[in-house]
Design a protein around this motif. Structure first.
Motif, PDB file in Angstrom:
ATOM      1  N   HIS A  20      15.306 -13.822  10.471  1.00  0.00           N
ATOM      2  CA  HIS A  20      14.136 -13.723   9.910  1.00  0.00           C
ATOM      3  C   HIS A  20      14.546 -13.749   8.393  1.00  0.00           C
ATOM      4  CE1 HIS A  20      13.436  -9.872   7.883  1.00  0.00           C
ATOM      5  NE2 HIS A  20      14.772  -9.674   8.369  1.00  0.00           N
ATOM      6  N   THR A  22      11.974 -12.011   5.040  1.00  0.00           N
ATOM      7  CA  THR A  22      10.780 -11.308   4.619  1.00  0.00           C
ATOM      8  C   THR A  22      10.178 -11.992   3.409  1.00  0.00           C
ATOM      9  OG1 THR A  22      11.792  -9.080   5.367  1.00  0.00           O
ATOM     10  CG2 THR A  22       9.956  -9.118   3.636  1.00  0.00           C
ATOM     11  N   HIS A  33      18.652 -14.224   7.575  1.00  0.00           N
ATOM     12  CA  HIS A  33      19.382 -13.517   7.987  1.00  0.00           C
ATOM     13  C   HIS A  33      18.801 -12.855   9.345  1.00  0.00           C
ATOM     14  CE1 HIS A  33      16.798 -10.715   5.840  1.00  0.00           C
ATOM     15  NE2 HIS A  33      17.233  -9.715   6.806  1.00  0.00           N
ATOM     16  N   HIS A  35      18.826  -9.309  12.273  1.00  0.00           N
ATOM     17  CA  HIS A  35      18.967  -7.930  12.518  1.00  0.00           C
ATOM     18  C   HIS A  35      19.171  -7.490  14.277  1.00  0.00           C
ATOM     19  CE1 HIS A  35      17.831  -6.602   8.628  1.00  0.00           C
ATOM     20  NE2 HIS A  35      16.870  -7.400   8.526  1.00  0.00           N
ATOM     21  N   THR A 117       8.105  -8.714   9.085  1.00  0.00           N
ATOM     22  CA  THR A 117       8.480  -7.173   8.799  1.00  0.00           C
ATOM     23  C   THR A 117       8.452  -6.429   9.815  1.00  0.00           C
ATOM     24  OG1 THR A 117       6.242  -6.762   7.937  1.00  0.00           O
ATOM     25  CG2 THR A 117       7.652  -7.385   6.431  1.00  0.00           C
ATOM     26  N   VAL A 118       9.178  -5.318   9.946  1.00  0.00           N
ATOM     27  CA  VAL A 118       9.240  -4.307  10.894  1.00  0.00           C
ATOM     28  C   VAL A 118       7.853  -3.806  11.410  1.00  0.00           C
ATOM     29  CG1 VAL A 118      11.774  -3.650  10.833  1.00  0.00           C
ATOM     30  CG2 VAL A 118       9.969  -2.456   9.415  1.00  0.00           C
ATOM     31  N   GLU A 119       7.077  -3.749  10.128  1.00  0.00           N
ATOM     32  CA  GLU A 119       5.641  -3.138  10.644  1.00  0.00           C
ATOM     33  C   GLU A 119       4.840  -4.131  11.157  1.00  0.00           C
ATOM     34  OE1 GLU A 119       7.183  -3.366   7.592  1.00  0.00           O
ATOM     35  OE2 GLU A 119       6.029  -3.265   5.698  1.00  0.00           O
ATOM     36  N   GLN A 151      15.839   2.717   9.189  1.00  0.00           N
ATOM     37  CA  GLN A 151      14.553   2.160   8.668  1.00  0.00           C
ATOM     38  C   GLN A 151      13.716   1.456   9.751  1.00  0.00           C
ATOM     39  OE1 GLN A 151      17.374   0.087   5.981  1.00  0.00           O
ATOM     40  NE2 GLN A 151      17.130  -1.932   7.225  1.00  0.00           N
TER      41      GLN A 151
HETATM   42  N1  LIG Z   1       8.333  -2.774   4.120  1.00  0.00           N
HETATM   43  C1  LIG Z   1       9.366  -3.540   4.567  1.00  0.00           C
HETATM   44  N2  LIG Z   1      10.358  -3.721   3.614  1.00  0.00           N
HETATM   45  C2  LIG Z   1      11.393  -4.498   3.985  1.00  0.00           C
HETATM   46  C3  LIG Z   1      11.625  -5.009   5.365  1.00  0.00           C
HETATM   47  C4  LIG Z   1      10.500  -4.739   6.334  1.00  0.00           C
HETATM   48  O1  LIG Z   1      10.627  -4.874   7.471  1.00  0.00           O
HETATM   49  N3  LIG Z   1       9.393  -3.963   5.908  1.00  0.00           N
HETATM   50  N4  LIG Z   1      12.707  -5.645   5.412  1.00  0.00           N
HETATM   51  C5  LIG Z   1      13.750  -6.045   4.726  1.00  0.00           C
HETATM   52  C6  LIG Z   1      14.687  -6.669   4.936  1.00  0.00           C
HETATM   53  O2  LIG Z   1      14.435  -7.974   5.812  1.00  0.00           O
HETATM   54  C7  LIG Z   1      15.753  -6.089   5.776  1.00  0.00           C
HETATM   55  O3  LIG Z   1      15.083  -5.799   6.947  1.00  0.00           O
HETATM   56  C8  LIG Z   1      16.272  -4.707   4.989  1.00  0.00           C
HETATM   57  O4  LIG Z   1      17.245  -5.216   4.216  1.00  0.00           O
HETATM   58  P1  LIG Z   1      17.981  -4.122   3.388  1.00  0.00           P
HETATM   59  O5  LIG Z   1      17.652  -2.691   3.772  1.00  0.00           O
HETATM   60  O6  LIG Z   1      18.610  -4.437   1.977  1.00  0.00           O
HETATM   61  O7  LIG Z   1      19.535  -4.152   4.382  1.00  0.00           O
HETATM   62  P2  LIG Z   1      19.986  -3.557   5.509  1.00  0.00           P
HETATM   63  O8  LIG Z   1      18.934  -3.827   6.684  1.00  0.00           O
HETATM   64  O9  LIG Z   1      21.424  -4.211   5.748  1.00  0.00           O
HETATM   65  O10 LIG Z   1      20.184  -2.159   5.275  1.00  0.00           O
HETATM   66  P3  LIG Z   1      21.339  -1.159   4.296  1.00  0.00           P
HETATM   67  O11 LIG Z   1      20.610  -0.122   4.038  1.00  0.00           O
HETATM   68  O12 LIG Z   1      21.717  -2.219   3.250  1.00  0.00           O
HETATM   69  O13 LIG Z   1      22.235  -1.184   5.399  1.00  0.00           O
HETATM   70  C9  LIG Z   1      13.484  -5.554   3.212  1.00  0.00           C
HETATM   71  N5  LIG Z   1      12.253  -4.617   3.025  1.00  0.00           N
END
Ligand SMILES: Nc1nc2c(c(=O)[nH]1)N=C([C@H](O)[C@H](O)COP(=O)(O)OP(=O)(O)OP(=O)(O)O)CN2
Length: 165
Positions: A20, A22, A33, A35, A117-119, A151
């Protein structure tokens, strides 16, 4: 007064891998990328006379089936305010901020969400769970999707709020 019980379902097998990006705004998005997402649930149901609320195996099977549906796909949101998705033969053609991306349709799921997004995944899966659980004695469901440890995003439904609305 009715006794309620809360069941938590948080199984390691309840996971899906997906690609996906975002979208943050009309001009800003992440690079493509992936997950390993995990899905957990909280279910509130009335206690039965024999000390049994709802059979959590039923909900485990439903969550697993939903995870399997999403597993190993590229996920695209059908309702993004910032990008358009068109079918083009055996591809989806995606336009975002002047860029054009093409994804094989057989590798891609176009979901009725506004962002990957996850939400939004949590709301989508909650809707699917509610459809599958229609008519069952459930007071509340919360569905959470994590994109990694620490997260996650959650979506909730409550019978009380549904009755008021
Ligand atoms: N409200 C949201 N904010 C973000 C989402 C989401 O789903 N809802 N997703 C992302 C990114 O796609 C990603 O999932 C998160 O990226 P990030 O935290 O930078 O990278 P990692 O998953 O590898 O986590 P680390 O903490 O760096 O290990 C962003 N925002």
């Amino acid at each position: 007064m009715e006794r309620l019980a809360t069941l938590y379902i948080d199984k390691e097998s309840h996971k899906f891998s997906a690609a996906h990006y975002t979208i943050f705004s009309a001009s800003e998005r992440e690079r493509l990328h992936g997950h390993n997402y995990s899905v957990s649930a909280m279910i509130v149901a009335p206690m039965g006379e024999n000390g049994f609320a709802a059979d959590y195996n039923v909900y485990k099977r439903r969550i697993k089936a939903l995870c399997d549906e999403l597993d190993e796909y590229m996920v695209l949101p059908a309702h993004s305010p910032y990008q358009t998705v068109e079918e083009d033969g055996d591809h989806y053609r995606v336009s975002f901020n002047g860029e054009e991306m093409r994804f094989l349709s057989c590798d891609t799921l176009l979901l009725p969400i506004s962002n990957a997004t996850v939400e939004e995944f949590a709301h989508y899966l909650l809707g699917r769970m509610l459809e599958a659980s229609a008519g069952e004695a459930i007071a509340e469901i919360q569905l959470c999707v994590a994109s990694g440890p620490g997260q996650k995003g959650c979506a909730s439904w409550s019978m009380m709020e549904d009755a008021i609305a």
